[in-house]
Design an enzyme around this catalytic site. Structure first.
Site, short mmCIF file in Angstrom:
data_model
loop_
_atom_site.label_atom_id
_atom_site.label_comp_id
_atom_site.label_asym_id
_atom_site.label_seq_id
_atom_site.Cartn_x
_atom_site.Cartn_y
_atom_site.Cartn_z
N SER A 152 0.81 -1.22 0.00
CA SER A 152 0.00 0.00 0.00
C SER A 152 0.84 1.27 0.00
O SER A 152 0.31 2.36 -0.19
CB SER A 152 -0.95 0.03 1.20
OG SER A 152 -0.26 0.35 2.38
N LYS A 190 1.60 4.16 7.45
CA LYS A 190 0.80 5.01 6.57
C LYS A 190 1.25 6.47 6.68
O LYS A 190 1.98 6.85 7.60
CB LYS A 190 -0.69 4.93 6.94
CG LYS A 190 -1.35 3.60 6.64
CD LYS A 190 -1.50 3.37 5.16
CE LYS A 190 -2.20 2.05 4.88
NZ LYS A 190 -1.38 0.89 5.27
#
EC number: 3.4.21.88
Length: 231
Positions: A152, A190
């Protein structure tokens, strides 16, 4: 000689790599330089590569290595070292009759695997140790390492299997890439974005949605300062 836009882009990439340890995405470059499309960024990147300032790394999502910096940026180009450390790769650029540069290293604990995808169970067990150059570490604070699982964050140059180096911190600025602990039991890697009383954990891959949580459900465990890739 570089054009104004080429110089602006090189400085932006350099500053982001100093801060996060990874280059910015093309979208971030486009916004930073106030361009309408990513095609302009592609042209600037190509020009910088042709002039020997950067190198695009093959088979990696938008990964860029800065080779040197112009004097106009006020940096010592000859002493600049990219913060992406690659293992098992011979140095073919050093002249035959020069002494190798001595780099001291610190052994950091690898605290298991961190999800660069949907959150996985939090990690707290040391799996092994990894040698990290002192140059990659911040001047203050404790550091640890994690193995990345998932894709991701590929547009930030972070691939499945990479080792990320993290400086322990319980705070973050908007745009930082962080290790975030969600609801005290799930950890993920993230980009951190605070919106009022909410925190968004943003992926660097359009296949993954941005996840938004109440601020009290997210605890920052550290900021990314570098990564190590072994072939």
């Amino acid at each position: 000689m570089l054009t104004k836009k080429q110089l602006e882009l090189l400085e932006f990439i350099h500053q982001r790599m100093k801060k996060d340890g990874v280059p910015p995405s093309f979208d971030e470059m486009k916004i930073a330089l106030d361009l309408r499309s990513k095609s302009g960024i592609h042209r600037l990147i190509t020009a910088l590569e042709e002039r020997g300032f950067i190198r695009r790394l093959a088979h990696r999502a938008r990964a860029i290595e800065i080779i040197r910096l112009p004097d106009s940026l006020g940096h010592d180009s000859a002493g600049f070292t990219p913060r992406v450390i690659e293992g098992n790769k011979p140095d073919s650029t050093r002249p035959a009759n020069t002494e190798p540069m001595v780099m001291t290293a610190v052994e950091l604990p690898v605290m298991g695997r961190i999800a660069a995808g949907v959150p996985i169970e939090a990690i707290s067990q040391v799996s092994h140790q990894v040698a990290v150059p002192n140059q990659m570490l911040s001047a203050s604070g404790d550091h640890y390492a994690l193995e990345v699982k998932g894709d991701s964050m590929i547009e930030a140059g972070i691939n499945d299997g990479d080792i990320v180096v993290i400086r322990e911190s319980n705070t973050a600025d908007n745009g930082d890439i962080v290790v975030a602990l969600v609801e005290d039991h799930e950890a993920t890697l993230k980009r951190f974005l605070r919106h009022g009383h909410s925190i968004a954990l943003e992926a660097a891959n359009p296949a993954y949605e941005t996840r938004v949580y109440p601020a009290e459900q997210v605890k920052v465990q550290g900021r990314l300062v570098g990564l190590i890739r072994t072939y």
